[in-house]
Write a protein that holds these residues in place. Structure first.
Motif, PDB file in Angstrom:
ATOM      1  N   MET A  75       0.828  -1.154  -0.034  1.00 34.37           N
ATOM      2  CA  MET A  75       0.183   0.127  -0.040  1.00 34.37           C
ATOM      3  C   MET A  75       0.718   1.333  -0.055  1.00 34.37           C
ATOM      4  O   MET A  75       0.274   2.273  -0.062  1.00 34.37           O
ATOM      5  N   SER A  76       2.320   1.148   0.061  1.00 28.34           N
ATOM      6  CA  SER A  76       3.260   2.177  -0.148  1.00 28.34           C
ATOM      7  C   SER A  76       3.009   2.788  -1.455  1.00 28.34           C
ATOM      8  O   SER A  76       2.278   2.153  -2.377  1.00 28.34           O
ATOM      9  N   SER A  77       3.796   4.162  -1.485  1.00 31.35           N
ATOM     10  CA  SER A  77       3.804   4.540  -3.009  1.00 31.35           C
ATOM     11  C   SER A  77       4.923   4.057  -3.589  1.00 31.35           C
ATOM     12  O   SER A  77       6.131   4.750  -3.368  1.00 31.35           O
TER      13      SER A  77
ATOM     14  N   ASP B 107      -0.827  -4.218  -5.509  1.00 31.51           N
ATOM     15  CA  ASP B 107      -0.133  -2.900  -5.238  1.00 31.51           C
ATOM     16  C   ASP B 107      -1.594  -2.137  -4.996  1.00 31.51           C
ATOM     17  O   ASP B 107      -2.374  -1.966  -5.884  1.00 31.51           O
ATOM     18  N   ALA B 108      -1.534  -1.523  -3.923  1.00 31.67           N
ATOM     19  CA  ALA B 108      -2.648  -0.673  -3.545  1.00 31.67           C
ATOM     20  C   ALA B 108      -2.452   0.534  -2.949  1.00 31.67           C
ATOM     21  O   ALA B 108      -2.834   0.700  -1.621  1.00 31.67           O
ATOM     22  N   PRO B 109      -1.797   1.468  -3.413  1.00 35.04           N
ATOM     23  CA  PRO B 109      -1.338   2.852  -2.910  1.00 35.04           C
ATOM     24  C   PRO B 109      -2.698   3.685  -2.682  1.00 35.04           C
ATOM     25  O   PRO B 109      -3.676   3.248  -3.099  1.00 35.04           O
TER      26      PRO B 109
ATOM     27  N   ALA C  22      -8.898   7.082  -0.603  1.00 41.98           N
ATOM     28  CA  ALA C  22      -9.338   6.414  -2.065  1.00 41.98           C
ATOM     29  C   ALA C  22      -7.966   5.290  -2.198  1.00 41.98           C
ATOM     30  O   ALA C  22      -6.713   5.649  -1.815  1.00 41.98           O
ATOM     31  N   ILE C  23      -8.371   4.285  -2.596  1.00 42.15           N
ATOM     32  CA  ILE C  23      -7.243   3.004  -2.960  1.00 42.15           C
ATOM     33  C   ILE C  23      -7.645   2.765  -4.257  1.00 42.15           C
ATOM     34  O   ILE C  23      -8.366   2.346  -4.851  1.00 42.15           O
ATOM     35  N   MET C  24      -6.161   3.014  -4.828  1.00 44.30           N
ATOM     36  CA  MET C  24      -6.078   2.291  -6.451  1.00 44.30           C
ATOM     37  C   MET C  24      -5.262   1.103  -6.525  1.00 44.30           C
ATOM     38  O   MET C  24      -4.128   0.885  -5.923  1.00 44.30           O
ATOM     39  N   VAL C  25      -6.015  -0.099  -7.066  1.00 39.62           N
ATOM     40  CA  VAL C  25      -5.449  -1.223  -6.926  1.00 39.62           C
ATOM     41  C   VAL C  25      -5.202  -2.013  -8.209  1.00 39.62           C
ATOM     42  O   VAL C  25      -5.928  -1.893  -9.104  1.00 39.62           O
ATOM     43  N   GLY C  26      -3.678  -2.661  -8.149  1.00 36.58           N
ATOM     44  CA  GLY C  26      -3.461  -3.253  -9.377  1.00 36.58           C
ATOM     45  C   GLY C  26      -3.113  -4.651  -9.080  1.00 36.58           C
ATOM     46  O   GLY C  26      -2.867  -5.007  -7.772  1.00 36.58           O
TER      47      GLY C  26
ATOM     48  N   GLN D 103      -3.376  -4.253 -14.151  1.00 34.14           N
ATOM     49  CA  GLN D 103      -2.624  -5.523 -13.650  1.00 34.14           C
ATOM     50  C   GLN D 103      -1.648  -4.825 -12.508  1.00 34.14           C
ATOM     51  O   GLN D 103      -1.685  -3.805 -12.477  1.00 34.14           O
ATOM     52  N   ALA D 104      -0.729  -5.763 -11.898  1.00 32.12           N
ATOM     53  CA  ALA D 104       0.307  -5.444 -11.109  1.00 32.12           C
ATOM     54  C   ALA D 104       1.143  -4.197 -11.477  1.00 32.12           C
ATOM     55  O   ALA D 104       1.523  -4.242 -12.860  1.00 32.12           O
ATOM     56  N   GLY D 105       1.206  -3.215 -10.690  1.00 31.36           N
ATOM     57  CA  GLY D 105       2.079  -1.823 -11.047  1.00 31.36           C
ATOM     58  C   GLY D 105       1.215  -1.018 -11.429  1.00 31.36           C
ATOM     59  O   GLY D 105       1.405   0.310 -11.295  1.00 31.36           O
ATOM     60  N   ALA D 106      -0.080  -1.420 -11.846  1.00 30.11           N
ATOM     61  CA  ALA D 106      -1.110  -0.119 -12.219  1.00 30.11           C
ATOM     62  C   ALA D 106      -1.417   0.710 -11.265  1.00 30.11           C
ATOM     63  O   ALA D 106      -1.508   1.962 -11.440  1.00 30.11           O
ATOM     64  N   GLY D 107      -1.720   0.431 -10.107  1.00 24.15           N
ATOM     65  CA  GLY D 107      -2.098   1.053  -8.717  1.00 24.15           C
ATOM     66  C   GLY D 107      -0.940   2.216  -8.590  1.00 24.15           C
ATOM     67  O   GLY D 107      -1.107   3.303  -8.402  1.00 24.15           O
TER      68      GLY D 107
END
Ligand code: NAD
Length: 299
Positions: free
Chosen positions: A102-104, A126-128, A142-146, A171-175
């Motif tokens: 959940m880090s940036s 990934d859920a920053p 707001a949580i944006m998930v890849g 997909q992974a990395g998109a968040g």
């Protein structure tokens, strides 16, 4: 409480991680927590009955999910993959466990991390987050998930304890990609608002009145609405998001732009300003200090 309480490992109890982990505890999950600062770890455990302090990464051997809320990709990678002969989570977790960063972090590195975890039959999301400390405390981030959609669906309930708007973005990395680009827009908007307020004052305008006018006009942005009065004009400069972290996020966005073959003409200027402030001001400076920094470099 969730229908099925999960055993959750939470690593990184800083400005954001502490209140986020607190909400998971409140929802009834069994928490094992870790932070590099022993006093922070002790404070969390003393304030949250039943939560256990991890002595090291081996303490996460029995968890269902591990959440990281750490400063950057270097630290996330070291924690997940291990470093200098020390085992990482990848060697400790049971197959089937999900690691949620959940880090940036850096999107391209997160993609690689997801592939490495997959080889060990571990999942990755990934859920920053966006919204700052206030929204981390009240659970309205707001949580944006890849990551895989099935994994996203399986962890929606967890995210809903910490955030209000949860979006699967790819997909992974998109968040992490969306997060960095969002913060580019936010950082550019902050500089524009601060410059406008400073030049307006030179002209003799009242910055409070200017802010009110911006907020009822087309110049309104997140800085004019939520940062100018409480953190800049008040002289408090304590929003809870450090200037170093904003500069880091901009670096990630510019790096992503470069990797995509995009020039980022404005972005380069914005990054220069933030990187200059980050190397001049104290490491603990809040990102709203950019207002004061711009004032000083004009003198
Ligand atoms: P922070 O510096 O307050 O917290 C980071 C925590 O990680 C600290 O408590 C630190 O002791 C701990 N830590 C560092 N290395 C560690 C390690 N190897 N093992 C265990 N713990 C370790 O930072 P923060 O403001 O909470 O931000 C965390 C992440 O969230 C960053 O990636 C940041 O960019 C992002 N973020 C922050 C905000 C905000 O408003 N502060 C908003 C959105 C996203």
């Amino acid at each position: 409480m969730d229908a099925v309480a999960k055993k959750i490992g939470f690593i990184g109890l800083g400005m954001m991680g502490f209140p986020m982990a607190s909400l998971l505890h409140k929802a009834g999950h069994a928490l094992t927590v870790l932070d590099a600062v022993p006093a922070t770890l002790e404070r969390f455990v003393s304030e949250h009955a039943g939560a256990s302090a991890a002595a090291g990464l081996d303490a996460f051997a029995g968890v269902d999910v591990v959440i990281t809320m750490l400063p950057n990709s270097d630290i996330v990678d070291a924690t997940v993959l291990g470093q200098s002969g020390q085992r990482g989570l990848i060697n400790i977790l049971r197959p089937g466990v999900t690691v949620i960063d959940m880090s940036s972090s850096q999107p391209l590195r997160s993609k690689v991390l997801a592939e490495q975890l997959k080889k060990m039959r571990l999942s990755f999301l990934d859920a920053p987050v966006s919204g700052g400390v206030k929204r981390a405390v009240d659970g309205s981030l707001a949580i944006m998930v890849g990551g895989e959609k099935a994994q996203f669906d399986a962890h929606q309930a967890l995210f809903l304890h910490m955030g209000k708007v949860i979006t699967h973005v790819g997909q992974a990395g998109a968040g992490h990609a969306v997060k960095a680009l969002n913060n580019y827009v936010s950082a550019a908007g902050l500089v524009a608002a601060a410059e406008a307020l400073l030049v307006g004052q030179k002209f003799g305008l009242d910055p409070g009145i200017m802010t009110d006018v911006f907020n009822s006009s087309t110049g309104k942005n997140n800085t004019t609405e939520h940062k100018v009065k409480p953190f800049m004009l008040s002289g408090k400069f304590n929003s809870g998001f450090s200037l170093q972290l904003m500069a880091k996020d901009l670096g990630i966005a510019m790096n992503l732009g470069e990797s995509m073959g995009w020039q980022m003409l404005l972005g380069k200027e914005v990054l220069n300003l933030w990187a200059g402030a980050a190397s001049t001001l104290d490491k603990s400076a809040d990102h709203t200090e950019m207002y004061r920094y711009l004032q000083q470099i004009e003198k």
